[in-house]
Design a protein around this motif. Structure first.
Motif, short mmCIF file in Angstrom:
data_model
loop_
_atom_site.label_atom_id
_atom_site.label_comp_id
_atom_site.label_asym_id
_atom_site.label_seq_id
_atom_site.Cartn_x
_atom_site.Cartn_y
_atom_site.Cartn_z
N LYS A 1 -93.79 -3.18 -16.85
CA LYS A 1 -93.10 -2.28 -17.77
C LYS A 1 -94.08 -1.50 -18.65
CE LYS A 1 -88.64 -4.67 -18.18
NZ LYS A 1 -87.72 -5.42 -19.08
N LYS A 2 -95.07 -2.19 -19.19
CA LYS A 2 -95.97 -1.56 -20.15
C LYS A 2 -97.15 -0.85 -19.49
CE LYS A 2 -94.99 -4.46 -24.18
NZ LYS A 2 -95.58 -5.35 -25.23
N GLU A 3 -97.78 -1.51 -18.53
CA GLU A 3 -98.99 -0.95 -17.94
C GLU A 3 -98.69 -0.04 -16.75
OE1 GLU A 3 -101.82 -1.38 -19.41
OE2 GLU A 3 -100.97 -2.76 -20.89
N ALA A 4 -97.77 -0.48 -15.88
CA ALA A 4 -97.48 0.31 -14.68
C ALA A 4 -96.43 1.38 -14.94
CB ALA A 4 -97.03 -0.61 -13.55
N GLY A 5 -95.64 1.22 -16.01
CA GLY A 5 -94.72 2.28 -16.39
C GLY A 5 -93.40 2.30 -15.65
#
Length: 848
Positions: free
Chosen positions: A821-825
């Motif tokens: 969720k945060k890094e890969a979007g």
């Protein structure tokens, strides 16, 4: 039905609450005819409620039925009364309408009252056994019909002395203060003591577990089980479960839990199946009906196929008669003659078919069916349960809607929530409070209004507290079993009047859900904890197994992977594996307009309005084309949207798709693009494996380059973040298939091979267009995301494929969801919406 007084068994001396079945057996009452006022209310609506029936039939039937039952109970002999000297006016019109409705129903009476009228008219000496009433046990606010029954039994069999006892709780205790009347003008105030306890827990299941553990603790401390009572205003199934798990017997639990009216439900589902559009849930319910001639396993298989979109019923093909029956069940009816024909054929071949047919009010004649009238006329009986099994031993089970059937030392209230304790008063649905008083004065009918209902609720709560001699424990669940928020009972404020030193009644409740289990008052009575699961390995090992060859074609060759499957592999190898071996979640629910359904409909519309090698339509023609294509797409993908109840959602989605189509038209014109592929199947090789998939659209740009387009029914922001982080995967795989194709005759790929290929995402919700792999002319509506949109995703995919090649299925960890969720979007749906097995096998690790 339970009657509001106690009777005594002369042999055992046991006091118990009489039921309609018990009264019928002892008085040899004939079988009562069915009470069905709904049909009479609809078939010949009185002017008083005619307009209400037209506008809100279900609600009107309910309100009028309740008012009529109140009228019946208010008579002392259960015969139709006369309006007497009541003056003309609104009250007189409403009373005449109810009396007229009762006349039309003939000799039928509400459940449990036909036996009462039989006894009221029965000569003395006809009972099989004596039924003395317990002195003073009659509810002082009981309706006239119940008072008449009590008096009739008292006249023939006399009274049985009530158990001698003084004021129950010790003088000075908070419970003793309440037993003088919870609504009394003056209540002695004092500090909270052990006679009252208030606990808040998560939900009714937790309350039931706590109640059972508390009862067990009391029994182990020397309290007899019969001196403990547990009370609920809802279905006691959770209490039965919890007490059985603790090994604590219950007295007053029904021999079996309520049973559904399968005949009525089947009749309703058959009618719904004949009306278009037919919800898949209706057909699934019919497939599972115990009245069908096929096996229960065949019914489950058929229902699962239906929910998955397969309506053919091939599971029934070994038995031609079952196949023909299923064909009739699926067939819709456009006329009354066709409806009668199909229903008659179906009911001839199912169990208890004649009873099902009798429940279907299909009128004679020709023309189209009036579905609303037919559906309203189908009566489904409320769930019926067996009488309670009461014995001298065991914890007493009380109902919140009844006065206690025997006293106790300790009471546990399991659902101290709003609406009960006291029971919420309701107004008379047909009469104002002033009219209730006028009817009582002029006619002598003791109709119940809001004031009488409030008095009855308070009186009942008083009697429940007065039957306890030592302690009352109030348990408040914060949420129901579906997760909806619950509020404490209004009775909490009444009880708090006896407790000094508190500012808010809610302060009395100790919220156990906020405390560690070690601090609970009954922690050592929790069921033994499950053994700690073993530490999960980093990966599941399948030595010697070709994991990429689990799915095979009929000729034995390996089936290719699709871009969506590889995206699942990227996120969760275990979810991918379960999908490969068809071990997916098989739960199902009613149809809903979710993201998947919206996407399927939108893609279908775009496929049929933006045609390959055709000119781009002008706005007017496009609007008409969208309307026609949308109508067909809804039929194919979400037929339930055709019903009137989905009109707002149906219209809203059509507007969304039309706006998206108009914006896409503008993009096509601005790009100068030509559509040369539309929902085209591609096959090729990439990353060492065979791939296949369907590209939404392939555009030819003015310079001859190709743009592979993936339409997404979503917004631009999330996709842009994913591409910026290098974690996009799907569209690039279609480009790989064109670069290294696997050809077959007539595949249409000849015009695609050898060209420069870029990818694009068209985000339908806001019209965004994100591209990669091709430099576009200045002024283009597209936003070029560069060439590195899939670098991280491809690297991870290569890692996953290498693991599979080594026979390893790496398990997810507790930090994966946050990372994606945060890094890969993007949201990793394989983790968040996947199988429960995937969640169960997530390794817990400490986040760095």
């Amino acid at each position: 039905m339970f009657y509001p007084f106690l009777v005594a068994d002369l042999r055992s001396g046991l006091h118990y609450r009489l039921t309609d079945t018990g009264l019928a057996e002892l008085s040899l009452a004939p079988v009562a005819p069915e009470w069905a006022p709904g049909r009479a209310i609809i078939d010949a609506p009185d002017p008083v409620w005619r307009e209400s029936v037209a506008n809100a039939p279900v609600e009107t039937i309910s309100a009028v039925s309740v008012a009529l039952e109140d009228l019946v109970l208010a008579t002392g002999d259960l015969h139709v009364p006369a309006a007497g000297t009541l003056q003309d006016g609104r009250a007189r019109r409403h009373l005449d309408a109810l009396i007229g409705l009762w006349h039309r129903l003939g000799d039928t009476l509400p459940e449990g009252l036909a036996q009462v009228r039989h006894v009221l008219e029965l000569p003395h000496g006809k009972f099989l056994d004596p039924l003395p009433v317990v002195e003073g046990s009659l509810d002082p606010l009981a309706p006239a019909a119940m008072q008449a029954l009590y008096n009739r039994l008292e006249q023939e069999f006399g009274t049985f002395p009530a158990p001698a006892r003084g004021l129950a709780a010790p003088v000075g205790s908070r419970l003793h203060a309440l037993q003088g009347g919870i609504s009394a003008p003056e209540i002695a105030i004092g500090k909270i003591d052990n006679s009252l306890a208030f606990f808040g827990l998560r939900d009714p299941a937790a309350c039931a577990d706590f109640a059972a553990a508390r009862a067990r603790k009391m029994i182990e401390a020397g309290v007899a089980a019969r001196e403990i009572a547990v009370m609920t205003g809802n279905n006691p199934s959770q209490i039965a479960r919890a007490f059985a798990e603790q090994g604590v017997p219950l007295s007053g639990l029904a021999g079996n839990f309520p049973e559904r009216d399968v005949i009525g439900e089947t009749a309703l589902h058959l009618a719904l199946a004949k009306r278009t559009p037919t919800p898949a849930m209706v057909l699934a319910s019919l497939a599972l009906s115990p009245l069908m001639p096929w096996s229960s396993q065949s019914g489950r298989d058929l229902a699962e196929g239906l929910i998955g979109g397969d309506f053919r019923g091939e599971i029934l093909s070994p038995t031609p008669a079952h196949t023909e029956l299923w064909k009739d069940i699926r067939s819709s009816a456009g006329s009354l003659a066709q409806l009668r024909f199909l229903i008659d054929r179906i009911c001839e071949r199912i169990k208890q078919g004649h009873e099902v047919r009798a429940r279907l009010p299909i009128p004679p004649g020709e023309g189209s069916p009036d579905w609303e009238t037919i559906l309203r006329g189908i009566q489904i009986a409320p769930p019926l349960g067996a009488d309670p099994d009461r014995n001298l031993e065991g914890v007493s089970l009380w109902s919140a809607q009844e006065s206690p059937w025997r006293p106790c030392r300790h009471l546990i209230v399991t659902d101290f929530t709003d609406g009960i304790y006291p029971t919420r008063a309701r107004g008379n649905p047909m009469f104002l409070e002033s009219e209730v008083a006028a009817v009582r004065a002029a006619v002598g009918l003791q109709l119940r209004g809001r004031a009488e209902g409030l008095a009855h609720g308070l009186s009942l709560f008083d009697r429940q507290l007065q039957a306890v001699s030592e302690t009352v424990t109030f348990l408040t669940p914060w949420r129901d079993l579906s997760g909806a928020r619950l509020q404490p009972s209004a009775g909490l404020s009444l009880v708090a009047r006896a407790v000094g030193g508190i500012e808010d009644a809610a302060d009395l409740i100790l919220d156990l859900s906020l405390l560690p289990p070690a601090d609970w008052p009954i922690t050592h009575h929790h069921l033994p904890a499950l053994p700690e699961p073993p530490d999960l390995p980093e990966a599941l090992a399948f030595a010697g197994v070709d994991l990429l060859a689990l799915r095979r074609k009929d000729d034995g060759t390996t089936k290719p992977q699709s871009p969506s499957r590889l995206e699942t592999l990227l996120v969760s190898p275990l979810a991918w594996l379960l999908d490969e071996v068809a071990a997916s979640d098989m739960s199902w629910s009613a149809e809903e307009l979710d993201v998947m359904a919206k996407g399927n409909i939108a893609h279908d519309v775009f496929e049929h309005v933006f045609l390959k090698d055709q000119p781009i339509p002008d706005p007017a023609a496009l609007t008409d084309a969208v309307s026609d294509a949308y109508d067909r797409a809804v039929t194919r993908h979400a037929g339930f949207l055709r019903s009137a109840s989905w009109e707002m959602e149906r219209s809203g989605l059509e507007r969304e798709i039309l706006y998206a189509a108009l914006r896409w038209r503008e993009h096509l014109l601005a790009l100068g693009a030509k559509i040369i592929g539309n929902e085209i199947w591609l096959a090729g090789e990439a990353h060492g494996i065979n791939l296949h998939g369907k590209a939404d659209a392939i555009l030819e740009l003015p310079d001859g380059a190709l743009l592979v387009v993936d339409h997404k029914k979503s917004g631009t922001s999330a996709r842009r973040k994913r591409m910026e982080s290098g974690w996009d995967l799907q569209a690039g795989l279609y480009r790989d298939m064109i670069a290294r194709p696997i050809r077959r005759e007539g595949d249409g790929m000849g015009r695609l091979i050898g060209r420069r290929v870029g990818i694009a995402y068209h985000l339908m919700n806001d019209g965004g267009l994100l591209t990669s792999g091709l430099p576009l002319a200045e002024g283009s509506p597209a936003r070029d995301m560069g060439d590195a949109v899939n670098t991280a995703a491809v690297a991870k995919l290569a890692e996953r494929l290498a693991e599979l090649d080594a026979g390893r299925v790496v398990l997810n960890t507790s930090v994966d969801e946050v990372f994606f969720k945060k890094e890969a979007g993007f949201t990793p749906y394989a983790l968040t919406d996947g199988s429960a097995l995937v969640t169960a096998f997530i390794r817990q690790i400490e986040e760095e």
